[in-house]
Scaffold this active site. Structure first.
Site, short mmCIF file in Angstrom:
data_model
loop_
_atom_site.label_atom_id
_atom_site.label_comp_id
_atom_site.label_asym_id
_atom_site.label_seq_id
_atom_site.Cartn_x
_atom_site.Cartn_y
_atom_site.Cartn_z
N GLU A 40 0.84 -1.20 0.00
CA GLU A 40 0.00 0.00 0.00
C GLU A 40 0.87 1.26 0.00
O GLU A 40 1.87 1.34 0.72
CB GLU A 40 -0.89 -0.01 1.25
CG GLU A 40 -1.80 1.20 1.38
CD GLU A 40 -2.55 1.23 2.70
OE1 GLU A 40 -3.59 1.92 2.77
OE2 GLU A 40 -2.11 0.58 3.67
N LYS A 113 -10.48 2.72 -1.60
CA LYS A 113 -10.55 2.02 -0.32
C LYS A 113 -11.85 2.33 0.40
O LYS A 113 -12.20 3.49 0.63
CB LYS A 113 -9.35 2.43 0.54
CG LYS A 113 -9.21 1.71 1.87
CD LYS A 113 -7.88 2.11 2.51
CE LYS A 113 -7.64 1.45 3.85
NZ LYS A 113 -6.32 1.83 4.42
N CYS A 150 -5.57 -2.63 2.51
CA CYS A 150 -5.24 -2.65 3.93
C CYS A 150 -6.44 -2.90 4.84
O CYS A 150 -6.88 -4.03 4.96
CB CYS A 150 -4.52 -1.35 4.32
SG CYS A 150 -3.55 -1.53 5.85
#
Length: 287
Positions: A40, A113, A150
């Site tokens: 990431e 995300k 993540c």
């Protein structure tokens, strides 16, 4: 499909990180990789440890981006798929995004995300809007890929959504490490890995995670990147403190047969899952 996962440390200088990432991608390609996963926000150190207005300067739009075209050209040259994590600016919004770069060098899609953490050393809500792209899959020449970023990796709902859309491999670029003193003596590394291995088992699909290593600011990132198969068995695993490339050969046909035989998707009861669409678990009654 031949998969490679890169685990690396990040320097303060972006150019050093980009050069290292390119060199490791080239090395992975030379070993036969068709899909290569980087960590990431690999272009720099993990800036969301603190709230700093100047860090918003790192956010840039997809069009005319300073380093995405470099890696698009690399993917086209090497004929491989590159999921690339980057800080995106779109109008007045900011996202922690992932560009799925196809083997011809084109950006096939951009995922933003969905789950944004907020806590000491993970001040992401200060920087990132919650993603509005929804969970996506990419039907590449090498297989159907799903990708989260993540914090997304802790949520079984995200993995299940991508699996329902056909994902045969779940990819998670990540930046996770030591917890702040107020969290106590907890080491989240075993929990972090167990959560994703659970996605592999429950969805009968392959899972891979790419983490960074080394000290940055208040944190030390703990690596332990891995590739596991559709039963949760480890194919390849990295240590806490080594820069390395992990390799795995994935048999999607075998996974599809196993998945059908297990019956997890056959026996689902979506009509009973209404509470998942609420925050408090209470199915709302229509008025």
């Amino acid at each position: 499909m031949h998969l490679a996962v890169i685990q690396m440390s990040m320097d303060i200088e972006e150019s050093i990180n980009l050069d290292k990432a390119e060199a490791m991608v080239r090395e992975a390609s030379a070993q036969g990789a068709q899909v290569v996963l980087l960590p990431e926000l690999f272009a720099g150190q993990y800036f969301p440890q603190t709230e700093t207005e100047a860090a918003f300067d790192l956010a840039l739009p997809v069009n005319h981006h300073p380093f995405l075209p470099r890696f698009q050209a690399l993917a086209g040259e090497l004929n491989l798929v590159l999921p690339l994590s980057f800080f995106e600016r779109a109008g007045q919004a900011h996202y922690n995004s992932l560009a799925m770069v196809a083997a011809d060098g084109a950006i096939a899609q951009v995922y933003r995300k969905s789950h944004i953490p907020d806590g000491p050393c993970y001040e992401e809500k200060y920087y990132f809007n919650p993603g509005d792209s929804g969970f996506q899959v990419y039907n590449s020449a090498y297989g159907c890929l799903g990708a989260g970023v993540c914090w997304d990796q802790w949520f079984p709902e995200a993995a299940r959504c991508m699996a329902l859309k056909g994902a045969e491999l779940l990819l998670y670029p990540t930046a996770i490490g030591s917890e702040p003193p107020e969290a106590g003596e907890i080491d989240t590394q075993p929990l972090w890995r167990r959560a994703m291995v659970g996605h592999a088992v429950s969805n009968s699909c392959y899972v891979a995670a790419a983490n960074r290593i080394g000290p940055e600011g208040q944190m030390t990132f703990y690596g332990n990147s891995f590739i596991c198969d559709y039963t949760g068995e480890m194919i390849a695993s990295a240590k806490r403190d080594e820069e390395t490339i992990l390799y795995g050969e994935l048999d999607f046909a075998a996974a599809r047969r196993f998945r059908a035989g297990m019956g997890f998707f056959r026996d689902r009861r979506p009509e009973l899952y209404g509470p998942l669409l609420t925050l408090d678990g209470q199915t709302k009654q229509s008025s």
